[in-house]
Write a protein that holds these residues in place. Structure first.
Motif, PDB file in Angstrom:
ATOM      1  N   ASP A 185      61.780 -17.413 -20.881  1.00 33.41           N
ATOM      2  CA  ASP A 185      61.720 -17.000 -22.264  1.00 33.41           C
ATOM      3  C   ASP A 185      63.126 -16.600 -22.655  1.00 33.41           C
ATOM      4  OD1 ASP A 185      58.880 -16.761 -23.127  1.00 33.41           O
ATOM      5  OD2 ASP A 185      58.614 -15.835 -21.229  1.00 33.41           O
TER       6      ASP A 185
ATOM      7  N   HIS B  88      61.061 -13.507 -30.648  1.00 36.83           N
ATOM      8  CA  HIS B  88      61.034 -14.717 -29.491  1.00 36.83           C
ATOM      9  C   HIS B  88      61.541 -16.159 -30.157  1.00 36.83           C
ATOM     10  CE1 HIS B  88      57.995 -12.133 -27.561  1.00 36.83           C
ATOM     11  NE2 HIS B  88      57.414 -12.179 -28.591  1.00 36.83           N
TER      12      HIS B  88
ATOM     13  N   ARG C 283      63.124 -20.163 -28.812  1.00 36.63           N
ATOM     14  CA  ARG C 283      62.846 -21.201 -28.149  1.00 36.63           C
ATOM     15  C   ARG C 283      63.704 -21.764 -26.957  1.00 36.63           C
ATOM     16  NH1 ARG C 283      58.398 -24.789 -27.861  1.00 36.63           N
ATOM     17  NH2 ARG C 283      58.988 -26.282 -26.533  1.00 36.63           N
ATOM     18  N   ALA C 284      63.304 -21.717 -25.846  1.00 30.76           N
ATOM     19  CA  ALA C 284      63.807 -21.895 -24.545  1.00 30.76           C
ATOM     20  C   ALA C 284      64.207 -23.319 -24.333  1.00 30.76           C
ATOM     21  CB  ALA C 284      63.207 -21.161 -23.279  1.00 30.76           C
ATOM     22  N   SER C 285      63.426 -24.113 -24.686  1.00 28.87           N
ATOM     23  CA  SER C 285      63.524 -25.481 -24.265  1.00 28.87           C
ATOM     24  C   SER C 285      64.828 -26.230 -24.842  1.00 28.87           C
ATOM     25  CB  SER C 285      62.155 -26.514 -24.620  1.00 28.87           C
ATOM     26  OG  SER C 285      62.090 -26.732 -25.904  1.00 28.87           O
TER      27      SER C 285
ATOM     28  N   SER D 153      65.077 -23.593 -34.004  1.00 29.06           N
ATOM     29  CA  SER D 153      64.609 -24.130 -32.575  1.00 29.06           C
ATOM     30  C   SER D 153      65.260 -25.554 -32.143  1.00 29.06           C
ATOM     31  CB  SER D 153      63.089 -24.237 -32.321  1.00 29.06           C
ATOM     32  OG  SER D 153      62.678 -25.075 -33.567  1.00 29.06           O
TER      33      SER D 153
ATOM     34  N   ASP E 155      57.219 -22.926 -22.811  1.00 31.94           N
ATOM     35  CA  ASP E 155      57.316 -22.233 -24.337  1.00 31.94           C
ATOM     36  C   ASP E 155      56.019 -22.156 -24.889  1.00 31.94           C
ATOM     37  OD1 ASP E 155      60.015 -21.730 -25.260  1.00 31.94           O
ATOM     38  OD2 ASP E 155      60.339 -23.751 -24.628  1.00 31.94           O
TER      39      ASP E 155
ATOM     40  N   THR F 231      54.041 -21.518 -28.342  1.00 31.78           N
ATOM     41  CA  THR F 231      54.091 -21.285 -29.841  1.00 31.78           C
ATOM     42  C   THR F 231      52.696 -20.976 -30.415  1.00 31.78           C
ATOM     43  OG1 THR F 231      55.852 -23.151 -29.874  1.00 31.78           O
ATOM     44  CG2 THR F 231      54.722 -22.653 -31.915  1.00 31.78           C
TER      45      THR F 231
ATOM     46  N   HIS G 249      57.496 -18.525 -32.416  1.00 32.22           N
ATOM     47  CA  HIS G 249      57.606 -18.746 -30.977  1.00 32.22           C
ATOM     48  C   HIS G 249      56.951 -17.227 -30.295  1.00 32.22           C
ATOM     49  CE1 HIS G 249      60.484 -22.000 -31.640  1.00 32.22           C
ATOM     50  NE2 HIS G 249      61.259 -21.128 -32.142  1.00 32.22           N
TER      51      HIS G 249
ATOM     52  N   ASP H  97      53.751 -27.132 -22.008  1.00 29.32           N
ATOM     53  CA  ASP H  97      53.964 -25.870 -23.300  1.00 29.32           C
ATOM     54  C   ASP H  97      52.494 -25.794 -23.861  1.00 29.32           C
ATOM     55  OD1 ASP H  97      56.560 -25.946 -23.085  1.00 29.32           O
ATOM     56  OD2 ASP H  97      57.144 -27.196 -24.647  1.00 29.32           O
TER      57      ASP H  97
END
Lengths: 436, 436
Positions: free
Chosen positions: A132, A168, A170-172, A262, B132, B134, B168, B362
């Motif tokens: 995360d 939060h 966006r991790a990707s 993101s 992730d 969302t 997110h 995801d």
């Protein structure tokens, strides 16, 4: 106050050519990362000058023992998550041993030299799998500068000085320095128009932030006390929170930033450890008169005494015009990590205060770290006053927001009398045109 | 329109006791999950009646071939991410073959029976590692109901009907049905007070949502067209987006929900596939006169014709008082998945429109799916009108928000003339007192 030890001695010299006096990676730094040498698969390494020390190789050569070996064993594989999870003990043991091995006069010099890769021939990767990613908003000058554009008389919302605001992310889409960033398309509603449009962002911006790598983590439902929060911090990096201001402005009510952020986040690939940064710890600045005291769950005397960081931060812009004219990158801003209204320990304590679990390899962003005055702003939104006052470059170009081909470079350095300067390496990416 | 085939035949019967007429898992459903049988490590399974079919066992027994075997091979290990990544072909082949194997008269009955675990003795896990998460906001009645509490004359913000609003969420705190939820503490500022407080949330709420599992995913910078977006959907679950309204109300400006949501999210553990839901696809409801047309990147004729879902959704509340009196759970709400202003394909297309990459495993949440009238609201915030009108229970208790010991159960069912009803199984969790 973090302990200083023999690894911080400014008089230390390394036998690695170019390491002594290296702007980022002298022997006093020793940051951790994942690289692919020209001939091999991704593996853990430690940056030293213009070389990378092969960590699995060090272990295989029998040059590590005890806790240091345990750290290197946990660094096997394509990410450092298991090493981060071990916490400070093995990480410090590894640092101490590698510092010995790389010193001038090391009895193991020949064996170690055989384990050095040329940094220029290594591909860098994300140093850990990021579960995360949370982005905070603790740069108070940035919060005031951007808030002022919406609410001139009341830039900070009522909660700002009571808790470290975060959201939060966006991790990707987090990528290491060097990965080009594609200009996003998105839905925007330009001023004065009724119906929204879809197309490439015209207000593409960077944000100058520090990233914080989480170490051991906490179980769901078990908050981390502010006094124990530093134990959760495994290291730091630079973080560019690319932002499409026009997409962000139209989408973000009521649930916060989403596609405006993101599409990409760039980080510097080396984990600069808390040990390396110990000389640059400073007291948290006293709050201005009239500001509220933090609630007890956010207040710890030791954290207030040494929980802030004195790091010089820079933003450089290299445009196609500057490149064509052979001119250097334009220094847009110079700021400092001390402009955080909340410490990293306060961010961690707040994040977990409701029971949210952090995991090894999670990444926190600080939010944009602008200084208080022009020339110290961490975004173009602030630097150009919302695009109204362009930056003028030696090439004759001007910039309100980023154009295709522009390259943004972030830097961070620790500078303190009596200690060797260290740096984070570069956080760099070029903007490329969008698809379609 | 999704293809209906022999696996959907309402006349199909299974030899598994209790499967025919099972409210959730008759042979027409065959959802995928990860379970630990009493005697073993986590493994992939398919729910059938009150049993779970062991997928690695099926493969080892040589009962699968071709694409179906490929799907089962990808399901090896503690999560289904690699199976989700394969997309529809192998998933459909597995469904077709398992449907044959479980039918009355199956020549392989004896071999298959040896691979059935009692569901009651299995521990359920998250079906995949969630990269992730969302959360969207496409339940328009919920958006209007909650917006009205802040802006009585103008409940929907100007962007709502132009794009699927999302943000997110926190992936690390998602847990499968049955995991207790600890009441979060946090910072709140009760009405009429000046200084915020820290303590246990007093306005703890649930949110009735569907979850969407992402399949193959897309590369960074390569948007998914709305017409291709269904190919990204690997399945569905129930999702309870637990919300601490008092924490959320104080923290959420300007960057959106954070700790008010991140302490826990509960999902039903079975991935109900798009194939199983094919009979329950319906046209997206026409937009009310005066609403804007979606921009072209969100509009696809096939999606409009069959991109919505007709699923009955329920919220049940079981309090300590009801349990003590031997009374059944109180049916708080009954809604339907058709109350989505945007389709799942539109959510996927919008999410990726700026280049953001989705990855296998995801999870997307739809946002709270309230119906238009009282009795169909998906949160207590709406049901009790912000806590002003309590729910009265047969035990004599009343509830404005959740109390310790309360258990919330979400259900979803597909019901269509001529087809076997199927369900999602339960999404259930009990509230336990906070720490400290």
């Amino acid at each position: 106050m973090p302990v200083l030890d023999a690894t911080h001695d400014a008089a230390l010299r390394s036998f690695v050519p170019g390491a002594d006096g290296h702007p980022d990676f002298p022997i006093q730094n020793l940051p951790l990362g994942i690289v692919s040498p020209a001939d091999g698969a991704p593996r853990a390494g430690i940056a030293i000058g213009e070389r990378v020390l092969d960590l699995p190789g060090l272990l295989a050569a029998g040059l590590l023992a005890g806790e240091a070996a345990r750290a290197a064993e946990a660094a096997a594989g394509p990410g450092l998550n298991r090493l981060l999870a071990l916490g400070a003990g093995p990480r410090r043991a590894l640092r101490a041993r590698v510092s010995e091995l790389l010193r001038e006069g090391s009895p193991d010099r020949a064996a170690v030299e055989a384990l050095l890769h040329e940094a220029a021939s290594c591909r860098v990767h994300l140093p850990a799998a990021i579960g995360d990613y949370t982005d905070f908003f603790v740069g108070i000058h940035h919060a005031e500068n951007t808030g002022r554009q919406f609410r001139p008389d009341n830039p900070l919302l009522p909660n700002y000085k009571h808790l470290p605001i975060g959201y939060h992310g966006r991790a990707s889409s987090i990528r290491p320095s060097g990965t080009p960033v594609r200009r996003p398309s998105g839905q925007t509603r330009p001023p004065g128009t009724e119906a929204p449009l879809f197309g490439p962002s015209r207000r593409l911006d960077y944000e100058l932030e520090l990233g914080v790598w989480i170490g051991p983590g906490n179980a769901l439902g078990e908050p981390v006390a502010v006094g124990a929060a530093q134990d959760q911090v495994a290291g730091f990096c630079l973080l560019n929170d690319w932002s499409a201001r026009d997409i962000q402005g139209w989408e973000y009510q009521p649930l916060g930033p989403f596609l405006g952020k993101s599409f990409a986040t760039t980080i510097s690939p080396w984990i600069v450890t808390p040990e390396a940064l110990a000389p640059f710890r400073i007291p948290q600045a006293p709050r201005p008169a009239g500001d509220p005291e933090p609630l007890p769950y956010l207040l710890d005397a030791a954290d207030q005494a040494a929980g802030a960081l004195d790091l010089v931060l820079e933003v450089l812009l290299l445009t196609p015009g500057l490149k064509a004219a052979g001119l250097p990158a334009h220094p847009v801003s110079r700021s400092n990590a001390r402009h955080m209204y909340w410490t990293v320990a306060q961010m961690v304590a707040h994040h977990t205060s409701g029971g949210c679990n952090l995991q090894p390899g999670d990444l926190l962003g600080t939010g944009t770290l602008s200084g208080p005055e022009a020339g110290a702003y961490g975004s173009l939104l602030e630097t150009t006053n919302g695009g109204r006052e362009p930056v003028r470059l030696a090439s004759g170009e001007e910039r309100r927001f980023l154009e295709d081909g522009d390259e943004v470079v972030l830097k961070a350095r620790g500078l303190r009398e009596g200690f060797a300067p260290i740096g984070f390496g570069e956080c760099r990416a070029v903007i490329v045109g969008g698809a379609g």
